[in-house]
Motif scaffolding. Structure first.
Motif, short mmCIF file in Angstrom:
data_model
loop_
_atom_site.label_atom_id
_atom_site.label_comp_id
_atom_site.label_asym_id
_atom_site.label_seq_id
_atom_site.Cartn_x
_atom_site.Cartn_y
_atom_site.Cartn_z
N ARG A 60 0.96 -1.19 -0.03
CA ARG A 60 -0.06 0.01 -0.08
C ARG A 60 0.86 1.31 -0.10
N GLY A 61 2.14 1.16 0.26
CA GLY A 61 2.81 2.38 0.64
C GLY A 61 3.53 2.49 -0.74
N ALA A 62 3.54 1.62 -1.77
CA ALA A 62 4.16 1.72 -3.05
C ALA A 62 3.64 2.62 -4.02
N PRO A 63 4.52 2.93 -5.15
CA PRO A 63 3.75 4.04 -6.17
C PRO A 63 2.54 3.38 -6.67
N PRO A 64 1.38 3.98 -6.53
CA PRO A 64 0.04 3.44 -7.17
C PRO A 64 0.18 3.38 -8.60
N LEU A 65 -0.09 2.20 -9.15
CA LEU A 65 -0.30 2.07 -10.64
C LEU A 65 -1.65 1.65 -11.11
N VAL A 66 -2.48 2.59 -11.68
CA VAL A 66 -3.85 2.32 -12.05
C VAL A 66 -3.92 1.59 -13.54
N LEU A 67 -4.81 0.69 -13.43
CA LEU A 67 -4.83 0.05 -14.82
C LEU A 67 -6.32 0.07 -15.33
N ARG A 118 -15.26 10.50 -14.62
CA ARG A 118 -15.53 9.43 -13.50
C ARG A 118 -14.19 8.91 -12.99
N LEU A 119 -13.29 8.62 -13.82
CA LEU A 119 -12.16 7.94 -13.45
C LEU A 119 -11.44 8.84 -12.34
N VAL A 120 -11.41 10.30 -12.70
CA VAL A 120 -10.78 11.03 -11.75
C VAL A 120 -11.50 11.10 -10.55
N ALA A 121 -12.84 10.93 -10.63
CA ALA A 121 -13.70 11.03 -9.25
C ALA A 121 -13.40 9.63 -8.48
N PHE A 122 -13.15 8.62 -9.25
CA PHE A 122 -12.68 7.26 -8.56
C PHE A 122 -11.35 7.68 -7.74
N LEU A 123 -10.58 8.18 -8.69
CA LEU A 123 -9.10 8.27 -7.91
C LEU A 123 -9.14 9.08 -6.59
N ASP A 124 -10.21 10.38 -6.85
CA ASP A 124 -10.55 11.06 -5.56
C ASP A 124 -10.93 10.36 -4.10
N ALA A 125 -11.82 9.29 -4.76
CA ALA A 125 -12.41 8.51 -3.66
C ALA A 125 -11.42 7.67 -3.12
N MET A 126 -10.41 7.19 -3.66
CA MET A 126 -9.59 6.24 -3.27
C MET A 126 -8.41 6.93 -2.57
N ILE A 128 -5.97 9.00 -4.16
CA ILE A 128 -4.83 9.02 -4.89
C ILE A 128 -4.61 10.10 -5.52
N GLY A 129 -3.65 11.03 -5.10
CA GLY A 129 -3.58 12.42 -5.52
C GLY A 129 -2.84 12.29 -7.01
N GLN A 130 -1.75 11.34 -7.15
CA GLN A 130 -1.22 11.26 -8.46
C GLN A 130 -0.67 9.69 -8.62
#
Length: 311
Positions: A60-67, A118-126, A128-130
């Protein structure tokens, strides 16, 4: 001798009977094993009015990689790639609205701009800033749109046979008639074989009973997916991103299959010419979904690219 023959018959017949009577549990068991191999777990998060399902794996502390999956796909399109990445990255793999296990509202827009929001809203909910963002086909178009409209949210961008740009040559898909049902929505279980051969250069064999299950699970969404297909087909006609590629400022990797029949490989040259400093890899023995056709090679290219950019 009779006992031996009976035992041989049982060894042969029992698995065949189980396969014939219970294809759905077997197929779901295989899916769960693939997720486990990739160290992926199923979770969900509330985004607006809906719960978004997603697969998650890695520290969880690793760089986030969204697919992000493509049209007609879902989060499990990335399961074969995951084992090569979850040791180093925190994988987040959502179902986009309208696909997989996500909601299928019929009163919202399914154009690429709406899906990007919607994807950006998902990142916000998670929270995930970057993130490193990877997208295939429609998902690549969404990822490219995000890089243009929300560049501060991306660490890197990886485009895998992405839609959203026009190449110098038309693909087989682009040359098909524009009337009638979508060529990317199967009409029956047998038609799934045609669709699989259209998408992958050398599709894996899937037993017929499993195809029955896959089609049955998708049948309820056929009308909506047909609508979404023609929505995004109009989108690419009216709003291709070719003229905006120079505005992409994040490090970009382009991965393609030489034998893509949906989106012509000539798009690679267009992307490279437009996105300054972008890198491209073309797999000679793959079609539209390299992460499924060549997962180890795709992961190797992706890991080298991410390491080059400090992650």
């Amino acid at each position: 001798m009779r006992l031996t023959l009976l035992l041989i018959a049982l060894v042969i017949l029992v698995p065949m009977l189980v396969y014939w009577l219970f294809p759905r549990p077997i197929l779901h068991w295989v899916r769960d094993r693939l997720r486990a191999k990739g160290r992926l777990t199923l979770n969900s998060v509330r985004v607006g009015a809906h719960d978004w399902p997603y697969l998650e794996g890695g520290p969880r502390g690793a760089p986030p990689l969204v697919l992000v999956h493509g049209f007609g796909g879902d989060k499990d399109n990335w399961a074969m790639l995951a084992p090569y990445l979850t040791d180093r990255y925190h994988l987040i793999v959502p179902d986009m609205v309208g696909f997989g296990d996500n909601a299928r509202p019929d009163d919202v827009g399914y154009d690429i701009a709406a899906q990007t929001d919607r994807l950006v809203a998902f990142l916000d909910a998670m929270g995930i800033g970057q993130c490193h963002l990877v997208g295939n086909s429609m998902g690549g178009w969404i990822a490219l749109h995000a890089a243009l409209d929300h560049p501060d949210r991306l660490t890197t961008l990886t485009l895998v046979n992405n839609a959203g740009v026009r190449g110098a040559e038309p693909s087989e898909l682009e040359q098909l008639p524009r009337d009638g049902p979508s060529p990317l929505v199967a009409t029956d279980a047998r038609d799934l074989k045609r669709l699989m051969a259209f998408i992958a250069h050398k599709p894996r064999f899937i037993p017929s009973r499993f195809l029955d299950v896959v089609f049955a699970e998708r049948a309820a969404s056929s009308a909506l997916h047909d609508q979404i297909f023609w929505t995004i087909a109009a989108d690419i006609e009216e709003r291709p991103l070719n003229d905006r590629l120079a505005d992409v400022r994040v490090p970009t990797l382009i991965i393609w299959g030489r034998h893509d029949r949906l989106i012509h490989v000539s798009c690679v040259a267009e992307l490279q010419a437009g996105i300054a400093g972008s890198e491209a890899v073309i797999f000679e023995d793959a079609g539209h979904v390299p992460m499924l056709e060549k997962p180890a090679a795709t992961a190797s290219v992706l890991r080298r690219f991410l390491a080059k950019h400090g992650h």
